[in-house]
Design a protein around this motif. Sequence first.
Motif, mmCIF file in Angstrom:
data_model
loop_
_atom_site.group_PDB
_atom_site.id
_atom_site.type_symbol
_atom_site.label_atom_id
_atom_site.label_comp_id
_atom_site.label_asym_id
_atom_site.label_seq_id
_atom_site.Cartn_x
_atom_site.Cartn_y
_atom_site.Cartn_z
ATOM 1 N N SER A 1 0.877 -1.082 0.048
ATOM 2 C CA SER A 1 -0.041 0.202 -0.186
ATOM 3 C C SER A 1 1.188 1.039 0.133
ATOM 4 O O SER A 1 1.445 1.444 -0.049
ATOM 5 C CB SER A 1 -0.732 -0.278 0.692
ATOM 6 O OG SER A 1 0.123 -0.027 1.982
ATOM 7 N N GLN B 1 1.643 4.804 1.553
ATOM 8 C CA GLN B 1 1.431 5.183 2.937
ATOM 9 C C GLN B 1 2.294 6.390 2.964
ATOM 10 O O GLN B 1 3.795 6.294 3.113
ATOM 11 C CB GLN B 1 1.535 4.647 4.006
ATOM 12 C CG GLN B 1 0.906 2.643 4.165
ATOM 13 C CD GLN B 1 0.669 2.004 5.031
ATOM 14 O OE1 GLN B 1 0.652 2.349 6.064
ATOM 15 N NE2 GLN B 1 1.441 0.932 4.447
ATOM 16 N N ILE C 1 -2.514 9.283 4.810
ATOM 17 C CA ILE C 1 -2.988 8.565 4.214
ATOM 18 C C ILE C 1 -2.536 7.282 4.062
ATOM 19 O O ILE C 1 -1.027 7.436 4.505
ATOM 20 C CB ILE C 1 -2.465 9.952 3.504
ATOM 21 C CG1 ILE C 1 -3.096 11.141 3.065
ATOM 22 C CG2 ILE C 1 -2.966 9.289 1.951
ATOM 23 C CD1 ILE C 1 -2.555 11.887 2.260
ATOM 24 N N LYS C 2 -3.024 6.728 3.544
ATOM 25 C CA LYS C 2 -3.184 5.085 3.484
ATOM 26 C C LYS C 2 -3.931 4.139 2.056
ATOM 27 O O LYS C 2 -5.762 4.972 2.307
ATOM 28 C CB LYS C 2 -3.119 4.262 4.044
ATOM 29 C CG LYS C 2 -2.957 2.409 4.121
ATOM 30 C CD LYS C 2 -2.404 2.285 5.639
ATOM 31 C CE LYS C 2 -2.070 0.692 5.366
ATOM 32 N NZ LYS C 2 -2.842 -0.106 6.649
ATOM 33 N N ILE C 3 -3.394 4.045 1.266
ATOM 34 C CA ILE C 3 -4.207 3.362 -0.517
ATOM 35 C C ILE C 3 -3.721 3.098 -0.056
ATOM 36 O O ILE C 3 -2.208 2.167 -0.509
ATOM 37 C CB ILE C 3 -3.937 4.718 -1.588
ATOM 38 C CG1 ILE C 3 -4.204 6.173 -1.185
ATOM 39 C CG2 ILE C 3 -4.507 4.142 -2.850
ATOM 40 C CD1 ILE C 3 -4.017 6.810 -2.010
ATOM 41 N N GLN D 1 -15.655 4.629 4.750
ATOM 42 C CA GLN D 1 -14.537 5.169 4.133
ATOM 43 C C GLN D 1 -15.005 6.415 4.909
ATOM 44 O O GLN D 1 -13.964 7.487 5.365
ATOM 45 C CB GLN D 1 -14.730 5.303 2.588
ATOM 46 C CG GLN D 1 -14.321 4.487 1.954
ATOM 47 C CD GLN D 1 -12.957 4.359 2.388
ATOM 48 O OE1 GLN D 1 -12.136 5.360 2.209
ATOM 49 N NE2 GLN D 1 -11.690 3.166 2.378
ATOM 50 N N ARG E 1 -6.942 14.194 4.016
ATOM 51 C CA ARG E 1 -7.104 13.377 3.535
ATOM 52 C C ARG E 1 -8.487 13.254 2.601
ATOM 53 O O ARG E 1 -8.673 11.870 2.238
ATOM 54 C CB ARG E 1 -8.054 12.695 4.721
ATOM 55 C CG ARG E 1 -6.452 12.247 6.044
ATOM 56 C CD ARG E 1 -6.918 11.420 7.291
ATOM 57 N NE ARG E 1 -8.022 10.137 7.700
ATOM 58 C CZ ARG E 1 -8.185 9.727 6.844
ATOM 59 N NH1 ARG E 1 -6.733 9.374 7.039
ATOM 60 N NH2 ARG E 1 -8.736 8.151 7.430
ATOM 61 N N GLN F 1 -7.678 10.727 -0.212
ATOM 62 C CA GLN F 1 -7.339 9.033 -0.420
ATOM 63 C C GLN F 1 -9.399 8.973 -0.106
ATOM 64 O O GLN F 1 -9.096 7.346 -0.209
ATOM 65 C CB GLN F 1 -6.575 9.586 1.097
ATOM 66 C CG GLN F 1 -6.620 7.269 1.952
ATOM 67 C CD GLN F 1 -6.152 7.192 3.325
ATOM 68 O OE1 GLN F 1 -6.256 8.127 3.777
ATOM 69 N NE2 GLN F 1 -7.452 6.529 3.842
ATOM 70 N N ILE G 1 -10.195 7.911 -3.729
ATOM 71 C CA ILE G 1 -9.412 7.430 -4.212
ATOM 72 C C ILE G 1 -10.545 5.761 -3.908
ATOM 73 O O ILE G 1 -10.739 5.159 -4.757
ATOM 74 C CB ILE G 1 -8.338 7.781 -4.520
ATOM 75 C CG1 ILE G 1 -8.070 8.596 -4.861
ATOM 76 C CG2 ILE G 1 -7.588 5.803 -4.285
ATOM 77 C CD1 ILE G 1 -6.003 8.268 -4.637
ATOM 78 N N MET G 2 -10.540 5.483 -2.952
ATOM 79 C CA MET G 2 -10.626 4.466 -1.897
ATOM 80 C C MET G 2 -12.130 3.877 -2.355
ATOM 81 O O MET G 2 -11.981 3.135 -2.526
ATOM 82 C CB MET G 2 -9.808 4.043 -0.426
ATOM 83 C CG MET G 2 -8.718 4.283 -0.057
ATOM 84 S SD MET G 2 -7.628 2.837 -0.953
ATOM 85 C CE MET G 2 -8.754 1.491 -0.426
#
Length: 172
Positions: A30, A32, A36-38, A113, A140, A143, A146-147
């Motif tokens: 992922s 990170q 932020i974490k995708i 989300q 955020r 993110q 996108i998620m």
Amino acid sequence: MQEKGKQNLKRLVTVALLIALQIVLSRFLSIQAWNIKIGFGFIPVVIAATLFGPVDAAIVGGMADLLGTLLFPIGPYFPGFTFTAALIGVIFGLLLKNNPRFLRVAISVVLSQFVCGLLINTLWISILYHNPYFAVMATRLAQIGIMTVAELVIIPIIIAAQSRSRAAVRIG
């Protein structure tokens, strides 16, 4: 009685494998940054949710977060993130276990989300790093967007693959 024991063992092994997979996807595969974490760490939780329901999905999410943090720390451990990871499992499990239609997928993604990822996890980040809540939230938003799109595309694919797999098992 012996059949029930085999089913429980199969379930336990499957949940353990999903925890391991979630750790790998979340920690190593992922993108990170500090807030932020995708990535694709949601996939094992969704699989547990559709196969077993909210309790096992919560276990996969929560245990993967806890073990992942202990084994491969990215930052300091904060129990709020573990709570949120388990809560996401509950949400997916409640909405996807028995009736995984697209509307339920969409509701589960929005709840996971926007409520968990944007509102709750932003609070944890704000508390952990002593940053203003709304400033962290603003960073955020990309993110979350996108998620949300990724989950809305990938989760129906997972559900369709599971349906085909179950149909193949019944035929074969």
